[in-house]
Enzyme design. Structure first.
Site, mmCIF file in Angstrom:
data_model
loop_
_atom_site.group_PDB
_atom_site.id
_atom_site.type_symbol
_atom_site.label_atom_id
_atom_site.label_comp_id
_atom_site.label_asym_id
_atom_site.label_seq_id
_atom_site.Cartn_x
_atom_site.Cartn_y
_atom_site.Cartn_z
ATOM 1 N N PHE A 22 -8.535 -9.185 8.399
ATOM 2 C CA PHE A 22 -8.179 -10.610 8.521
ATOM 3 C C PHE A 22 -9.472 -11.426 8.397
ATOM 4 O O PHE A 22 -10.537 -10.969 8.833
ATOM 5 C CB PHE A 22 -7.534 -10.898 9.888
ATOM 6 C CG PHE A 22 -6.080 -10.531 9.962
ATOM 7 C CD1 PHE A 22 -5.096 -11.512 10.015
ATOM 8 C CD2 PHE A 22 -5.676 -9.200 9.973
ATOM 9 C CE1 PHE A 22 -3.747 -11.174 10.076
ATOM 10 C CE2 PHE A 22 -4.340 -8.848 10.034
ATOM 11 C CZ PHE A 22 -3.363 -9.850 10.089
ATOM 12 N N THR B 3 2.620 -3.931 4.189
ATOM 13 C CA THR B 3 1.591 -4.470 3.287
ATOM 14 C C THR B 3 0.603 -3.368 2.905
ATOM 15 O O THR B 3 0.216 -3.230 1.737
ATOM 16 C CB THR B 3 0.855 -5.638 3.988
ATOM 17 O OG1 THR B 3 1.832 -6.556 4.470
ATOM 18 C CG2 THR B 3 -0.082 -6.351 3.054
ATOM 19 N N LYS C 208 1.891 -3.104 8.261
ATOM 20 C CA LYS C 208 2.133 -1.702 7.866
ATOM 21 C C LYS C 208 2.737 -1.625 6.464
ATOM 22 O O LYS C 208 2.277 -0.844 5.631
ATOM 23 C CB LYS C 208 3.067 -1.068 8.899
ATOM 24 C CG LYS C 208 3.211 0.421 8.780
ATOM 25 C CD LYS C 208 3.744 1.092 10.015
ATOM 26 C CE LYS C 208 4.674 0.299 10.865
ATOM 27 N NZ LYS C 208 5.949 -0.098 10.450
ATOM 28 N N PHE D 205 7.450 0.631 13.180
ATOM 29 C CA PHE D 205 6.713 0.332 14.413
ATOM 30 C C PHE D 205 5.492 1.238 14.593
ATOM 31 O O PHE D 205 4.899 1.692 13.632
ATOM 32 C CB PHE D 205 7.644 0.367 15.630
ATOM 33 C CG PHE D 205 8.679 -0.713 15.614
ATOM 34 C CD1 PHE D 205 8.322 -2.039 15.359
ATOM 35 C CD2 PHE D 205 10.021 -0.436 15.838
ATOM 36 C CE1 PHE D 205 9.279 -3.056 15.327
ATOM 37 C CE2 PHE D 205 10.982 -1.447 15.809
ATOM 38 C CZ PHE D 205 10.598 -2.760 15.551
ATOM 39 N N TRP E 98 -4.490 -7.345 1.243
ATOM 40 C CA TRP E 98 -3.696 -8.568 1.437
ATOM 41 C C TRP E 98 -4.267 -9.700 0.578
ATOM 42 O O TRP E 98 -3.535 -10.426 -0.070
ATOM 43 C CB TRP E 98 -3.693 -8.962 2.924
ATOM 44 C CG TRP E 98 -2.857 -10.173 3.215
ATOM 45 C CD1 TRP E 98 -1.509 -10.205 3.445
ATOM 46 C CD2 TRP E 98 -3.306 -11.538 3.308
ATOM 47 N NE1 TRP E 98 -1.088 -11.510 3.667
ATOM 48 C CE2 TRP E 98 -2.171 -12.334 3.593
ATOM 49 C CE3 TRP E 98 -4.557 -12.143 3.177
ATOM 50 C CZ2 TRP E 98 -2.249 -13.717 3.736
ATOM 51 C CZ3 TRP E 98 -4.637 -13.524 3.328
ATOM 52 C CH2 TRP E 98 -3.494 -14.294 3.606
ATOM 53 N N ALA F 294 13.710 1.321 13.893
ATOM 54 C CA ALA F 294 12.844 2.387 14.404
ATOM 55 C C ALA F 294 12.848 2.485 15.918
ATOM 56 O O ALA F 294 12.467 3.509 16.461
ATOM 57 C CB ALA F 294 11.420 2.170 13.911
ATOM 58 N N ARG G 139 11.654 0.891 3.489
ATOM 59 C CA ARG G 139 13.019 0.596 3.914
ATOM 60 C C ARG G 139 13.488 -0.749 3.356
ATOM 61 O O ARG G 139 12.679 -1.610 3.052
ATOM 62 C CB ARG G 139 13.098 0.561 5.443
ATOM 63 C CG ARG G 139 12.883 1.914 6.080
ATOM 64 C CD ARG G 139 12.828 1.828 7.585
ATOM 65 N NE ARG G 139 11.698 1.030 8.054
ATOM 66 C CZ ARG G 139 11.582 0.556 9.274
ATOM 67 N NH1 ARG G 139 12.518 0.785 10.162
ATOM 68 N NH2 ARG G 139 10.530 -0.141 9.625
ATOM 69 N N LYS H 45 11.358 -12.001 12.563
ATOM 70 C CA LYS H 45 10.361 -11.214 11.876
ATOM 71 C C LYS H 45 10.075 -11.729 10.470
ATOM 72 O O LYS H 45 9.029 -11.487 9.899
ATOM 73 C CB LYS H 45 10.887 -9.785 11.803
ATOM 74 C CG LYS H 45 9.814 -8.746 11.767
ATOM 75 C CD LYS H 45 10.409 -7.394 12.115
ATOM 76 C CE LYS H 45 9.741 -6.345 11.275
ATOM 77 N NZ LYS H 45 10.552 -5.500 10.539
#
Length: 558
Positions: free
Chosen positions: A383, A75, A73, A303, A411, A275, A96, A107
Site C-alpha cells: 500500500f 488481487t 487475496k 479468509f 495492485w 469460507a 470463486r 464487501k
C-alpha cells in the site's frame, strides 16, 4: 494523480474475444459455450477428453486473518497468475464466483482490484452465467418437494418437526433467518418453523464444488439428508426422487466458466461456498480442468489460512486427490498494524512496534501451513502508506520464522509489480519440496478431529461441547459417517471464536454450538460461537451507491 476506481480500470481494459483466451490453453472454440463475447463455459466432453493429461503445479493463495483494512487475496491471486505468464510460464487462475449478498452488503465485488482484476467485472459480480441462480433453484425445488410430500399424505413418514432442509436466497436478508411458513389454511400445507440461509451456505453449492462430474453430482445430491422420521430415521433427497430434477437444473452450472484477467490471461471463475460457514474454495471441476490445461494453476481459499487453507487441504485436496506444490500467504503492513492493536483511523501513521506485535498472527499462519508439508512464501501486498521500516519489520519476522517475504505491487503495476514473487513461486513449485498430507486421518473419531483442528490450528486448550453434540457425533459414527472430514464454521476475524481477539491468541476454548451433517457434500459442519448462515445488510449497504449512470454503465460496484 487521482487513482482510478476498480470499475474504471476494468472498463478501460482491452478485452480479447473469449475464443482467443481459450486458445491460449488449447481449448478449441467448439468446446466453449459462449455467454456474450467475453465469458464462456467449457464443455463437459472436452473436459472428459483431458483426463489422461499430466497435471500442472498447484499453488494456493491464502492470507492472514482478515481485517477491515483489507488484505487483497483475490488481487494477489490474479496478480500472481499474470506474473507467472509475464515471466513466460503457462499459468491460469481459479477463483470463486461472487455472491450477490456481500456485493450489495459490505464487501463489494470479488474480482480482484487495481491492475490485478478479472473481467468483465460487472458481470462476474452480478448474474454472471447464472450458476448461483441454478443452485438456488435446485435447493428450493428440494424444499418444495419436501413440503409437498408431507402435504400429500407423507408416505415416507417425515416428522414435520424434524425437517432439516431450509430454503436459500442469494441475498443478505436478516428478516428471513427464522420464518413460519404454510400459514393460511389446509390447502397451504402444515405450518412449521423454518428459515433461509444464503445460497453460498447451501449444501448444493458445496456439492457442486466437490463433484467430479454429473453422475457424481447426482449421487451426492441424492445423499443429502433432508429430514428424519419420528423414530429418527434419516430421509434422503433420493427418497423424495428430487435428485434427477436437481441435476437437470445444475447441468450447465457444473461446467466451469472461463473469463480473462486485465492482461488477457485465462481465469476460471466457478463455484463459491462461503469460507466461514462452508469450505470456501472454487470448484474441483474448474481446478482439475485448469491443472490439465496449464503448467501452473493459482487458486485461492477464503479468509485467513485458519479457515480457507485448512479446509482447502483437509476437505478439497483430500476429496479430490489434489496435492498443492506451494502456498502464498498474503499479508499487508496495515493488517499487521491492526493485529498489533492499531485502530482503523490510525493506519496511515508509521508504527513499527505495532507491525512487529501484529506479525505474531502472520507467524502462526506460516507455522500452520508448513504443518501440512507445503512450503510457504509471504506476499506483502503493498500500500502507498507503507514505510520502508514497516516493510522491513514484516520481512525480518518472516525470515525469523524460516520463510521469506516478497513485496508485491501488482495492485498498482499489474504483472510488472509481482515478477519477483512469480519467479520464486515457480521455483518452489518446480522443486518438488512439497510433502503434502492432511491434518488428520479419515478414521480418527469425529470429536477428535474437531479437537485436532482446534488445538493445532487455532491453538485452543479445549473444545467445549455439551452431551447433545457429542452424542450426535457418536450416532453419525455408528451410521457410517465417521470417516468424513470436518468443516469448521467460525468467525474469520480471529484464530479463536471471538472476533475481537486479534493477533495470535492461545489457551482459549472453542465452544461448539451445533453440528450439521452434510452427507451429500461429504463433511460435517461444526458451528462454533456466533456464526450466521444468513448475513444481514449493514446500516449503510453498498447497494445504496450502486446505479446506472447517464451512459448506461454500472456505477458503485467496487
Amino acid at each position: 494523480m487521482a487513482h482510478k476506481s476498480d470499475i474504471e480500470i476494468a472498463r478501460a481494459a482491452t478485452k480479447q474475444p473469449i475464443q482467443e483466451v481459450g486458445a491460449r490453453l488449447g481449448i478449441p472454440s467448439e468446446a466453449l459455450l459462449p455467454f456474450g463475447h467475453d465469458k464462456a463455459k467449457i464443455s463437459q466432453d472436452f473436459i472428459n477428453a483431458q483426463k489422461d493429461r499430466e497435471d500442472g503445479k498447484l499453488i494456493l493463495v491464502t492470507a492472514v486473518n482478515p481485517t477491515p483494512a483489507g488484505e487483497g487475496k483475490t488481487t494477489t491471486t490474479v496478480g500472481l497468475g499474470d506474473g507467472l505468464n509475464a515471466i513466460g510460464r503457462k499459468a491460469a487462475i481459479c477463483i470463486r464466483e461472487a455472491s450477490l449478498g456481500p456485493c450489495f452488503g459490505m464487501k463489494g465485488g470479488a474480482a480482484g482490484g487495481g491492475y490485478a482484476q478479472v473481467i468483465p467485472m460487472e458481470d462476474i459480480n452480478l448474474h454472471f452465467t447464472g450458476d448461483f441462480h441454478a443452485i438456488t433453484a435446485a435447493h428450493n425445488l428440494l424444499a418444495a418437494m419436501i413440503d409437498n410430500h408431507i402435504h400429500w399424505g407423507n408416505k415416507l413418514g417425515i416428522d414435520a418437526r424434524r425437517v432439516a432442509w431450509r430454503r436459500v436466497l442469494d441475498m443478505n436478508d436478516r428478516a428471513l433467518r427464522q420464518v413460519v411458513h404454510s400459514l393460511g389454511g389446509v390447502g397451504n400445507g402444515y405450518p412449521r418453523e423454518s428459515g433461509f440461509d444464503i445460497t453460498v451456505a447451501s449444501e448444493v453449492m458445496a456439492i457442486l464444488c466437490l463433484a467430479n462430474d454429473l453422475e457424481d453430482l447426482q449421487a451426492r445430491l441424492g445423499g443429502i439428508i433432508v429430514a428424519y422420521t419420528r423414530d429418527r430415521k434419516p430421509i434422503y433427497c433420493r427418497d423424495l426422487k428430487a435428485d434427477g430434477a436437481m441435476t437437470v437444473l445444475l447441468k450447465d452450472a457444473m461446467q466451469p466458466n472461463l473469463v480473462q484477467t486485465l492482461e488477457n490471461n485465462p481465469a476460471f471463475v466457478h463455484g463459491g461456498p462461503f469460507a466461514n460457514i462452508a469450505h470456501g474454495c472454487n470448484s474441483v471441476a474448474a481446478t482439475r480442468t485448469a491443472l490439465k490445461l496449464a503448467d501452473y494453476v493459482v487458486t485461492e481459499a477464503g479468509f485467513g489460512a485458519d479457515l480457507g487453507a485448512e479446509k482447502f487441504f483437509d476437505i478439497k485436496c483430500r476429496k479430490a486427490g489434489l496435492s498443492p506444490d506451494a502456498v502464498v500467504i498474503v499479508a499487508t503492513v496495515r493488517a499487521m498494524k491492526m493485529n498489533g492493536g492499531v485502530g482503523k483511523d490510525d493506519l496511515g501513521r508509521e508504527n513499527v512496534e505495532a507491525v512487529e506485535k501484529g506479525c505474531a498472527n502472520l507467524g502462526r499462519h506460516i507455522e500452520n501451513v508448513k504443518s501440512f508439508g507445503v512450503p510457504a512464501v509471504v506476499a506483502i501486498n503493498h500500500f502507498v502508506t507503507d514505510t520502508e521500516a514497516e516493510i522491513q519489520a514484516v520481512k525480518d519476522h518472516v525470515e525469523w520464522m524460516g520463510s521469506e517475504a516478497i513485496v508485491c505491487r501488482h495492485w498498482a503495476q499489474g504483472s510488472a509489480g509481482i515478477t519477483e514473487l512469480a519467479e520464486r513461486v515457480a521455483e518452489i513449485a518446480d522443486s518438488g519440496m512439497a510433502q503434502f498430507s492432511p491434518l488428520y486421518p479419515d478414521d480418527m473419531p469425529l470429536f477428535q478431529k474437531i479437537e485436532t483442528i482446534a488445538r493445532r490450528i487455532y491453538r485452543a486448550d479445549e473444545v467445549l461441547a455439551d452431551k447433545k453434540v457429542r452424542d450426535q457425533l457418536r450416532k453419525w459414527e455408528a451410521e457410517g459417517f465417521g470417516d468424513l472430514p470436518i468443516c469448521m464454521a467460525k468467525t474469520q476475524y480471529s484464530f479463536s471464536t471471538d472476533p475481537n481477539l486479534r493477533g495470535a491468541p492461545d489457551g482459549h476454548s472453542v465452544p461448539v454450538r451445533e453440528v450439521r451433517l452434510s452427507a451429500g457434500a461429504g463433511f460435517i459442519v461444526v458451528i462454533c460461537g456466533e456464526i450466521m448462515t444468513m448475513p444481514g445488510l449493514p446500516r449503510e449497504p453498498a447497494a445504496e451507491q450502486i446505479m446506472l449512470n447517464d451512459a448506461g454503465e454500472i456505477e458503485g460496484l467496487f
